[in-house]
Design a protein around this motif. Sequence first.
Motif, mmCIF file in Angstrom:
data_model
loop_
_atom_site.group_PDB
_atom_site.id
_atom_site.type_symbol
_atom_site.label_atom_id
_atom_site.label_comp_id
_atom_site.label_asym_id
_atom_site.label_seq_id
_atom_site.Cartn_x
_atom_site.Cartn_y
_atom_site.Cartn_z
ATOM 1 N N ILE A 54 75.994 54.182 12.491
ATOM 2 C CA ILE A 54 75.826 52.725 12.596
ATOM 3 C C ILE A 54 74.681 52.409 13.552
ATOM 4 C CG2 ILE A 54 76.892 50.596 13.453
ATOM 5 C CD1 ILE A 54 79.595 51.769 12.378
ATOM 6 N N HIS A 55 74.669 53.079 14.699
ATOM 7 C CA HIS A 55 73.599 52.863 15.682
ATOM 8 C C HIS A 55 72.239 53.209 15.082
ATOM 9 C CE1 HIS A 55 71.431 52.657 19.432
ATOM 10 N NE2 HIS A 55 71.044 53.902 19.277
ATOM 11 N N ALA A 56 72.167 54.315 14.380
ATOM 12 C CA ALA A 56 70.896 54.737 13.785
ATOM 13 C C ALA A 56 70.415 53.715 12.760
ATOM 14 C CB ALA A 56 71.050 56.112 13.134
ATOM 15 N N GLN A 57 71.311 53.246 11.903
ATOM 16 C CA GLN A 57 70.932 52.252 10.895
ATOM 17 C C GLN A 57 70.408 50.979 11.546
ATOM 18 O OE1 GLN A 57 74.553 51.869 8.669
ATOM 19 N NE2 GLN A 57 74.224 53.761 7.525
ATOM 20 N N GLU A 58 71.111 50.511 12.569
ATOM 21 C CA GLU A 58 70.677 49.293 13.259
ATOM 22 C C GLU A 58 69.344 49.504 13.961
ATOM 23 O OE1 GLU A 58 73.957 48.344 15.805
ATOM 24 O OE2 GLU A 58 75.060 47.330 14.204
ATOM 25 N N SER A 59 69.192 50.645 14.601
ATOM 26 C CA SER A 59 67.956 50.938 15.335
ATOM 27 C C SER A 59 66.764 51.046 14.396
ATOM 28 C CB SER A 59 68.100 52.237 16.126
ATOM 29 O OG SER A 59 69.067 52.093 17.132
ATOM 30 N N ILE A 60 66.957 51.744 13.299
ATOM 31 C CA ILE A 60 65.855 51.925 12.349
ATOM 32 C C ILE A 60 65.448 50.585 11.746
ATOM 33 C CG2 ILE A 60 65.255 52.925 10.106
ATOM 34 C CD1 ILE A 60 66.887 55.427 11.050
ATOM 35 N N ALA A 61 66.417 49.767 11.396
ATOM 36 C CA ALA A 61 66.091 48.445 10.851
ATOM 37 C C ALA A 61 65.303 47.627 11.870
ATOM 38 C CB ALA A 61 67.369 47.711 10.445
ATOM 39 N N ALA A 62 65.714 47.676 13.129
ATOM 40 C CA ALA A 62 65.051 46.893 14.173
ATOM 41 C C ALA A 62 63.619 47.374 14.414
ATOM 42 C CB ALA A 62 65.854 46.960 15.470
ATOM 43 N N ILE A 63 63.409 48.690 14.437
ATOM 44 C CA ILE A 63 62.050 49.164 14.721
ATOM 45 C C ILE A 63 61.119 48.950 13.541
ATOM 46 C CG2 ILE A 63 62.738 50.799 16.507
ATOM 47 C CD1 ILE A 63 62.418 53.063 14.471
ATOM 48 N N ILE A 64 61.648 48.993 12.340
ATOM 49 C CA ILE A 64 60.808 48.712 11.172
ATOM 50 C C ILE A 64 60.364 47.256 11.213
ATOM 51 C CG2 ILE A 64 60.833 48.426 8.659
ATOM 52 C CD1 ILE A 64 62.570 50.987 8.569
ATOM 53 N N GLU A 65 61.310 46.362 11.505
ATOM 54 C CA GLU A 65 60.993 44.937 11.570
ATOM 55 C C GLU A 65 60.012 44.616 12.692
ATOM 56 O OE1 GLU A 65 64.606 42.702 11.812
ATOM 57 O OE2 GLU A 65 65.355 43.494 9.903
ATOM 58 N N SER A 66 60.102 45.365 13.788
ATOM 59 C CA SER A 66 59.247 45.058 14.947
ATOM 60 C C SER A 66 57.770 45.314 14.652
ATOM 61 C CB SER A 66 59.668 45.881 16.166
ATOM 62 O OG SER A 66 59.210 47.226 16.056
ATOM 63 N N GLY A 67 57.474 46.330 13.865
ATOM 64 C CA GLY A 67 56.085 46.682 13.583
ATOM 65 C C GLY A 67 55.364 47.310 14.770
ATOM 66 N N ASP A 68 56.042 47.470 15.893
ATOM 67 C CA ASP A 68 55.458 48.038 17.109
ATOM 68 C C ASP A 68 55.541 49.563 17.026
ATOM 69 O OD1 ASP A 68 54.940 49.019 19.682
ATOM 70 O OD2 ASP A 68 56.026 47.407 20.681
ATOM 71 N N GLU A 69 54.400 50.204 16.814
ATOM 72 C CA GLU A 69 54.385 51.654 16.607
ATOM 73 C C GLU A 69 54.888 52.430 17.823
ATOM 74 O OE1 GLU A 69 50.807 53.232 14.924
ATOM 75 O OE2 GLU A 69 50.684 51.615 13.446
ATOM 76 N N GLU A 70 54.555 51.973 19.010
ATOM 77 C CA GLU A 70 55.020 52.668 20.221
ATOM 78 C C GLU A 70 56.540 52.550 20.340
ATOM 79 O OE1 GLU A 70 55.187 55.025 23.528
ATOM 80 O OE2 GLU A 70 53.551 54.775 22.100
ATOM 81 N N ALA A 71 57.068 51.366 20.094
ATOM 82 C CA ALA A 71 58.526 51.168 20.135
ATOM 83 C C ALA A 71 59.200 52.018 19.061
ATOM 84 C CB ALA A 71 58.870 49.694 19.938
ATOM 85 N N GLN A 72 58.566 52.139 17.906
ATOM 86 C CA GLN A 72 59.109 52.968 16.834
ATOM 87 C C GLN A 72 59.189 54.425 17.263
ATOM 88 O OE1 GLN A 72 56.425 52.029 13.643
ATOM 89 N NE2 GLN A 72 57.522 50.152 13.081
ATOM 90 N N ARG A 73 58.111 54.923 17.872
ATOM 91 C CA ARG A 73 58.117 56.315 18.337
ATOM 92 C C ARG A 73 59.199 56.539 19.392
ATOM 93 N NH1 ARG A 73 52.678 55.954 17.235
ATOM 94 N NH2 ARG A 73 52.073 55.086 19.224
ATOM 95 N N MET A 74 59.323 55.598 20.318
ATOM 96 C CA MET A 74 60.322 55.739 21.384
ATOM 97 C C MET A 74 61.741 55.708 20.823
ATOM 98 S SD MET A 74 58.534 53.466 24.400
ATOM 99 C CE MET A 74 60.021 53.385 25.345
ATOM 100 N N LYS A 75 61.996 54.783 19.904
ATOM 101 C CA LYS A 75 63.340 54.664 19.331
ATOM 102 C C LYS A 75 63.675 55.895 18.484
ATOM 103 C CE LYS A 75 65.987 51.839 19.745
ATOM 104 N NZ LYS A 75 67.168 51.739 20.627
#
Length: 88
Positions: A54-75
């Motif tokens: 559940i955490h992974a699904q929520e996190s992945i959805a949030a980082i995709i929506e953010s468009g922030d590549e650095e935040a995506q790498r960190m998450k």
Amino acid sequence: MKFAKEITRLRRIEGQARGVICMMEDERSCVDILQQISAIEAALRATRTKVLAIHAQESIAAIIESGDEEAQRMKLAELSDLFGKFNR
């Protein structure tokens, strides 16, 4: 509620734990007690896996929506660490 099934499962585990206590108080067979403890551990592992998913699904959805590549790498690094830590 996103954790409804997990709460139900944990309540069942809670009942199993109380059952093990009763088994010990009644001085039941150690083998029977160990089997019940093993069942509790398996149920806890399954619950942990589901919460992590559940955490992974929520996190992945949030980082995709953010468009922030650095935040995506960190998450993604955080998720990788969590899977390594909790899926042993």
